[in-house]
Scaffold this motif. Structure first.
Motif, PDB file in Angstrom:
ATOM      1  N   PRO A 111       8.297  -3.077  -3.351  1.00 26.70           N
ATOM      2  CA  PRO A 111       8.770  -2.810  -1.990  1.00 26.70           C
ATOM      3  C   PRO A 111      10.253  -2.487  -1.959  1.00 26.70           C
ATOM      4  N   HIS A 112      10.597  -1.548  -1.082  1.00 28.69           N
ATOM      5  CA  HIS A 112      11.965  -1.086  -0.833  1.00 28.69           C
ATOM      6  C   HIS A 112      12.490  -0.169  -1.951  1.00 28.69           C
ATOM      7  N   GLU A 145       7.301   4.703   3.674  1.00 29.73           N
ATOM      8  CA  GLU A 145       7.859   5.085   4.969  1.00 29.73           C
ATOM      9  C   GLU A 145       9.112   5.917   4.765  1.00 29.73           C
ATOM     10  N   ARG A 191      12.847   7.147   5.713  1.00 31.03           N
ATOM     11  CA  ARG A 191      14.062   6.651   6.358  1.00 31.03           C
ATOM     12  C   ARG A 191      14.986   7.833   6.553  1.00 31.03           C
ATOM     13  N   TYR A 204      10.552   5.422   1.038  1.00 35.63           N
ATOM     14  CA  TYR A 204      10.596   4.135   0.337  1.00 35.63           C
ATOM     15  C   TYR A 204       9.251   3.421   0.422  1.00 35.63           C
ATOM     16  N   ARG A 238       6.862   0.580   1.292  1.00 33.37           N
ATOM     17  CA  ARG A 238       6.861  -0.421   2.356  1.00 33.37           C
ATOM     18  C   ARG A 238       6.457  -1.786   1.809  1.00 33.37           C
ATOM     19  N   GLU A 239       7.043  -2.821   2.371  1.00 34.12           N
ATOM     20  CA  GLU A 239       6.600  -4.172   2.058  1.00 34.12           C
ATOM     21  C   GLU A 239       5.329  -4.445   2.838  1.00 34.12           C
ATOM     22  N   GLN A 240       4.262  -4.796   2.142  1.00 34.85           N
ATOM     23  CA  GLN A 240       2.981  -5.009   2.793  1.00 34.85           C
ATOM     24  C   GLN A 240       2.893  -6.428   3.345  1.00 34.85           C
TER      25      GLN A 240
END
Length: 250
Positions: free
Chosen positions: A27-28, A62, A64, A70, A72-74
């Protein structure tokens, strides 16, 4: 294309998806650029772009603005427990839909009279144009938006009674079963249908999601002696919730 062979953009999306799921792309992390995908997989710009679109549509990445795409944090899905209905102090509909009683739930609501459209009239078995009380809810769990609900009750049943407004009066927030019992209407059956559809922009905005991503819709109707006395749609983000049914065996 031979049967079973995937288009190139799906093969690329599938490999990137696997890297995301396995944590190779955590994530990120910024997703490889379109040029990098093109070079690494030996595909065209069009294929690279379509692969990125697939991952975005699936909610895995997603965009930005001005920065890139980037991972996404699920979210960890919450359980919406469906195990029948009970009455009593604290047995609000929202509380009954939470699997973990320790989760602090709050809600906002607003009620308004309106004329029943074809869909609501069919569900309540009334005439199109008959007056109903529509109540909209935004539920929060631990301060975060959790689910939306819109309910409709026929005013020829509840009008000019103490329970006409679900969230006002002596039985405010006590739930349909208890409120109806107060006017000698005994709820004896509940029907639920669970479906999924793309989320509307206003739903995504209210719930903190992305427009177009899937939402779960629980369409619920309470019956008393075969008559529908309330119908509602509960909407929640599909990637944040799981519906768990606990059904007794008689």
């Amino acid at each position: 294309m031979p049967f079973g062979e995937q288009p190139a953009y799906l093969r690329v999306a599938g490999d990137l998806r696997q890297k995301i799921v396995e944590g190779v792309l955590p994530p990120h992390t910024r997703l490889p650029s379109q040029a990098r995908i093109r070079e690494e997989y030996g595909v065209s710009d069009t294929v690279a772009l379509e692969a990125r679109k697939v991952l975005m549509a699936e909610g895995l990445v997603e965009g930005r603005s001005g920065s890139g795409t980037y991972v996404r944090e699920q979210p960890v899905p919450r359980r919406i427990a469906r195990a029948g209905y009970r009455t009593g102090v604290g047995a609000t509909p929202f509380r009954q839909e939470q699997a973990d009683e320790r989760v602090k739930g709050t809600w906002e609501s607003s009620s308004e009279r309106e004329e029943a459209g074809p869909a609501v009239a069919s569900r309540l078995r009334i005439q199109v144009g008959d007056r109903v009380m529509r109540t909209r809810y935004l539920f929060r769990a631990e301060g975060e938006p959790s689910m939306l609900s819109t309910s409709w009750e026929p005013l020829d049943l509840t009008g000019r009674t103490p329970v006409m407004l679900p969230e006002e009066g002596p039985l405010a927030g006590r739930g349909v079963v208890e409120r109806m019992a107060a006017i000698d209407v005994i709820v004896d059956n509940v029907v639920e249908e669970v479906g999924a559809r793309p989320g509307l922009a206003e739903e995504a905005m209210a719930l903190g999601g992305v427009p177009g991503h899937a939402v779960l819709v629980i369409s619920r109707t309470y019956f008393a002696g075969g008559r529908p006395v309330e119908t509602a749609d509960v909407v929640t983000l599909a990637d944040r919730h799981r519906v768990a049914y606990h059904l007794p065996v008689h």
